[in-house]
Motif scaffolding. Sequence first.
Motif, PDB file in Angstrom:
ATOM      1  N   LYS A   2       0.804  -1.216   0.000  1.00  0.00           N
ATOM      2  CA  LYS A   2       0.000   0.000   0.000  1.00  0.00           C
ATOM      3  C   LYS A   2       0.841   1.273   0.000  1.00  0.00           C
ATOM      4  CE  LYS A   2      -0.539   0.062   4.979  1.00  0.00           C
ATOM      5  NZ  LYS A   2      -1.396   0.121   6.099  1.00  0.00           N
ATOM      6  N   ASN A   3       2.119   1.176   0.366  1.00  0.00           N
ATOM      7  CA  ASN A   3       2.943   2.375   0.434  1.00  0.00           C
ATOM      8  C   ASN A   3       3.922   2.519  -0.722  1.00  0.00           C
ATOM      9  OD1 ASN A   3       1.863   3.397   2.873  1.00  0.00           O
ATOM     10  ND2 ASN A   3       3.040   1.897   4.024  1.00  0.00           N
ATOM     11  N   THR A   4       3.837   1.678  -1.740  1.00  0.00           N
ATOM     12  CA  THR A   4       4.763   1.788  -2.859  1.00  0.00           C
ATOM     13  C   THR A   4       4.520   3.091  -3.613  1.00  0.00           C
ATOM     14  OG1 THR A   4       3.308   0.675  -4.430  1.00  0.00           O
ATOM     15  CG2 THR A   4       4.840  -0.724  -3.163  1.00  0.00           C
ATOM     16  N   TYR A   5       5.563   3.568  -4.298  1.00  0.00           N
ATOM     17  CA  TYR A   5       5.362   4.819  -5.033  1.00  0.00           C
ATOM     18  C   TYR A   5       4.327   4.662  -6.140  1.00  0.00           C
ATOM     19  CZ  TYR A   5       8.232   3.863  -9.184  1.00  0.00           C
ATOM     20  OH  TYR A   5       8.720   3.356 -10.346  1.00  0.00           O
ATOM     21  N   PRO A   6       4.213   3.506  -6.843  1.00  0.00           N
ATOM     22  CA  PRO A   6       3.144   3.416  -7.847  1.00  0.00           C
ATOM     23  C   PRO A   6       1.743   3.526  -7.229  1.00  0.00           C
ATOM     24  CG  PRO A   6       4.824   1.780  -8.297  1.00  0.00           C
ATOM     25  CD  PRO A   6       5.128   2.359  -6.939  1.00  0.00           C
ATOM     26  N   LYS A   7       1.548   2.914  -6.086  1.00  0.00           N
ATOM     27  CA  LYS A   7       0.247   2.993  -5.409  1.00  0.00           C
ATOM     28  C   LYS A   7      -0.053   4.442  -5.009  1.00  0.00           C
ATOM     29  CE  LYS A   7      -3.229   1.291  -2.851  1.00  0.00           C
ATOM     30  NZ  LYS A   7      -4.513   1.622  -3.377  1.00  0.00           N
ATOM     31  N   GLN A   8       0.932   5.089  -4.417  1.00  0.00           N
ATOM     32  CA  GLN A   8       0.736   6.480  -3.992  1.00  0.00           C
ATOM     33  C   GLN A   8       0.591   7.416  -5.197  1.00  0.00           C
ATOM     34  OE1 GLN A   8       3.007   7.927  -0.566  1.00  0.00           O
ATOM     35  NE2 GLN A   8       3.809   5.851  -0.307  1.00  0.00           N
ATOM     36  N   ILE A 156      15.123   0.583   7.194  1.00  0.00           N
ATOM     37  CA  ILE A 156      15.456  -0.822   7.418  1.00  0.00           C
ATOM     38  C   ILE A 156      16.808  -1.222   6.842  1.00  0.00           C
ATOM     39  CG2 ILE A 156      14.717  -3.198   6.971  1.00  0.00           C
ATOM     40  CD1 ILE A 156      11.832  -2.145   7.081  1.00  0.00           C
ATOM     41  N   ASP A 157      16.959  -1.086   5.514  1.00  0.00           N
ATOM     42  CA  ASP A 157      18.140  -1.672   4.888  1.00  0.00           C
ATOM     43  C   ASP A 157      19.039  -0.703   4.125  1.00  0.00           C
ATOM     44  OD1 ASP A 157      16.654  -1.176   2.599  1.00  0.00           O
ATOM     45  OD2 ASP A 157      16.303  -3.286   2.135  1.00  0.00           O
ATOM     46  N   GLY A 158      18.694   0.566   4.075  1.00  0.00           N
ATOM     47  CA  GLY A 158      19.523   1.533   3.367  1.00  0.00           C
ATOM     48  C   GLY A 158      19.385   1.481   1.856  1.00  0.00           C
ATOM     49  N   ILE A 159      18.511   0.632   1.348  1.00  0.00           N
ATOM     50  CA  ILE A 159      18.327   0.459  -0.099  1.00  0.00           C
ATOM     51  C   ILE A 159      16.880   0.714  -0.521  1.00  0.00           C
ATOM     52  CG2 ILE A 159      18.403  -1.212  -2.016  1.00  0.00           C
ATOM     53  CD1 ILE A 159      21.169  -0.226  -1.025  1.00  0.00           C
ATOM     54  N   HIS A 160      15.945   0.164   0.202  1.00  0.00           N
ATOM     55  CA  HIS A 160      14.532   0.274  -0.153  1.00  0.00           C
ATOM     56  C   HIS A 160      13.876   1.396   0.651  1.00  0.00           C
ATOM     57  CE1 HIS A 160      15.612  -3.904  -1.161  1.00  0.00           C
ATOM     58  NE2 HIS A 160      14.919  -3.625  -2.245  1.00  0.00           N
ATOM     59  N   PRO A 161      13.411   2.447  -0.031  1.00  0.00           N
ATOM     60  CA  PRO A 161      12.777   3.550   0.694  1.00  0.00           C
ATOM     61  C   PRO A 161      11.530   3.092   1.455  1.00  0.00           C
ATOM     62  CG  PRO A 161      13.281   4.211  -1.553  1.00  0.00           C
ATOM     63  CD  PRO A 161      13.502   2.724  -1.467  1.00  0.00           C
ATOM     64  N   ASP A 162      11.334   3.681   2.628  1.00  0.00           N
ATOM     65  CA  ASP A 162      10.132   3.405   3.415  1.00  0.00           C
ATOM     66  C   ASP A 162       8.957   4.206   2.841  1.00  0.00           C
ATOM     67  OD1 ASP A 162      10.411   6.060   4.247  1.00  0.00           O
ATOM     68  OD2 ASP A 162      10.925   5.553   6.312  1.00  0.00           O
ATOM     69  N   LYS A 163       7.844   4.225   3.569  1.00  0.00           N
ATOM     70  CA  LYS A 163       6.647   4.899   3.050  1.00  0.00           C
ATOM     71  C   LYS A 163       6.888   6.383   2.778  1.00  0.00           C
ATOM     72  CE  LYS A 163       4.580   5.781   7.565  1.00  0.00           C
ATOM     73  NZ  LYS A 163       3.452   5.554   8.444  1.00  0.00           N
ATOM     74  N   ASN A 164       7.746   7.034   3.582  1.00  0.00           N
ATOM     75  CA  ASN A 164       8.032   8.448   3.363  1.00  0.00           C
ATOM     76  C   ASN A 164       8.891   8.659   2.117  1.00  0.00           C
ATOM     77  OD1 ASN A 164       6.580   9.352   5.687  1.00  0.00           O
ATOM     78  ND2 ASN A 164       8.259   8.553   6.916  1.00  0.00           N
ATOM     79  N   GLN A 166       8.955   6.552  -0.412  1.00  0.00           N
ATOM     80  CA  GLN A 166       8.059   6.197  -1.517  1.00  0.00           C
ATOM     81  C   GLN A 166       7.115   7.366  -1.821  1.00  0.00           C
ATOM     82  OE1 GLN A 166       7.921   3.252  -3.352  1.00  0.00           O
ATOM     83  NE2 GLN A 166       9.582   2.273  -2.241  1.00  0.00           N
ATOM     84  N   LYS A 167       6.668   8.054  -0.775  1.00  0.00           N
ATOM     85  CA  LYS A 167       5.789   9.216  -0.972  1.00  0.00           C
ATOM     86  C   LYS A 167       6.523  10.320  -1.720  1.00  0.00           C
ATOM     87  CE  LYS A 167       3.053  12.671   1.442  1.00  0.00           C
ATOM     88  NZ  LYS A 167       2.743  13.315   2.709  1.00  0.00           N
ATOM     89  N   ALA A 168       7.771  10.595  -1.335  1.00  0.00           N
ATOM     90  CA  ALA A 168       8.557  11.624  -2.023  1.00  0.00           C
ATOM     91  C   ALA A 168       8.749  11.263  -3.495  1.00  0.00           C
ATOM     92  CB  ALA A 168       9.904  11.802  -1.325  1.00  0.00           C
ATOM     93  N   MET A 169       8.990   9.992  -3.768  1.00  0.00           N
ATOM     94  CA  MET A 169       9.145   9.553  -5.155  1.00  0.00           C
ATOM     95  C   MET A 169       7.827   9.703  -5.909  1.00  0.00           C
ATOM     96  SD  MET A 169      11.573   6.264  -4.395  1.00  0.00           S
ATOM     97  CE  MET A 169      11.167   5.468  -5.915  1.00  0.00           C
ATOM     98  N   ALA A 170       6.730   9.290  -5.304  1.00  0.00           N
ATOM     99  CA  ALA A 170       5.412   9.418  -5.951  1.00  0.00           C
ATOM    100  C   ALA A 170       5.127  10.877  -6.288  1.00  0.00           C
ATOM    101  CB  ALA A 170       4.322   8.844  -5.044  1.00  0.00           C
ATOM    102  N   GLU A 171       5.438  11.764  -5.360  1.00  0.00           N
ATOM    103  CA  GLU A 171       5.201  13.191  -5.599  1.00  0.00           C
ATOM    104  C   GLU A 171       6.067  13.715  -6.747  1.00  0.00           C
ATOM    105  OE1 GLU A 171       5.834  14.697  -1.645  1.00  0.00           O
ATOM    106  OE2 GLU A 171       3.739  14.326  -1.061  1.00  0.00           O
ATOM    107  N   ALA A 172       7.313  13.246  -6.835  1.00  0.00           N
ATOM    108  CA  ALA A 172       8.203  13.677  -7.924  1.00  0.00           C
ATOM    109  C   ALA A 172       7.690  13.177  -9.272  1.00  0.00           C
ATOM    110  CB  ALA A 172       9.622  13.177  -7.670  1.00  0.00           C
ATOM    111  N   PHE A 173       7.246  11.932  -9.330  1.00  0.00           N
ATOM    112  CA  PHE A 173       6.690  11.402 -10.584  1.00  0.00           C
ATOM    113  C   PHE A 173       5.376  12.107 -10.931  1.00  0.00           C
ATOM    114  CE2 PHE A 173       9.356   7.602  -9.547  1.00  0.00           C
ATOM    115  CZ  PHE A 173      10.199   7.716 -10.634  1.00  0.00           C
ATOM    116  N   TYR A 174       4.568  12.382  -9.927  1.00  0.00           N
ATOM    117  CA  TYR A 174       3.322  13.108 -10.140  1.00  0.00           C
ATOM    118  C   TYR A 174       3.592  14.470 -10.782  1.00  0.00           C
ATOM    119  CZ  TYR A 174      -0.837  15.839  -8.962  1.00  0.00           C
ATOM    120  OH  TYR A 174      -1.938  16.677  -9.041  1.00  0.00           O
ATOM    121  N   GLN A 175       4.539  15.205 -10.229  1.00  0.00           N
ATOM    122  CA  GLN A 175       4.870  16.520 -10.784  1.00  0.00           C
ATOM    123  C   GLN A 175       5.350  16.410 -12.217  1.00  0.00           C
ATOM    124  OE1 GLN A 175       4.274  19.580  -9.666  1.00  0.00           O
ATOM    125  NE2 GLN A 175       3.230  18.582  -7.982  1.00  0.00           N
TER     126      GLN A 175
END
Length: 179
Positions: A2-8, A156-164, A166-175
């Motif tokens: 539910k928190n992936t950038y494509p979903k957001q 968690i692992d320094g590689i996979h972004p968390d929900k925040n 993912q949200k920043a990425m979703a917002e960048a793609f949205y723009q």
Amino acid sequence: FKNTYPKQLGELLGDEYHVQNFGFSAKTAQENNKESYRATKLYEKSKEYQPDIVILMLGSNDSKPENFVSKEYFKQAERELIEIYLNLESKPRLILATVNAGFYVHGATEGSYMYDINGTNINIINEAVYELAEEYNLELVDTYALTKDHPEYYKIDGIHPDKNGQKAMAEAFYQEIID
């Protein structure tokens, strides 16, 4: 998921858009290994879908020393994917994305990041992505620049972004999509 950038991104774009996630974790643009994205069913489904917009974001796993051959080798693999998507019947708008920044965790301070993701190779791959965007006159979202100053996006692992992250990425793609 539910928190992936494509979903957001789908939530940000609203009902006028149908966002489908054909991403596949741990896959590569390059075909010189058993982890090639092109060997997946999701890759085939992504083409059958006949999208209007494609976000092409590969490279993290290409950076692993066991996968990385050279900048030119990566560029050729990514170039092939670009051409495949640009030549779909739907003639989609193609947006390239760089590889996100990586961060050390668990006290590590040198070498590769978790999962053997290599920072030096990420920089080389990102250069290649920039060059391809220019070569093909494609839009580009620099997720590396977006994430490089935000280790808090990687709890968690320094590689996979968390929900925040993912949200920043979703917002960048949205723009990028609405501009």
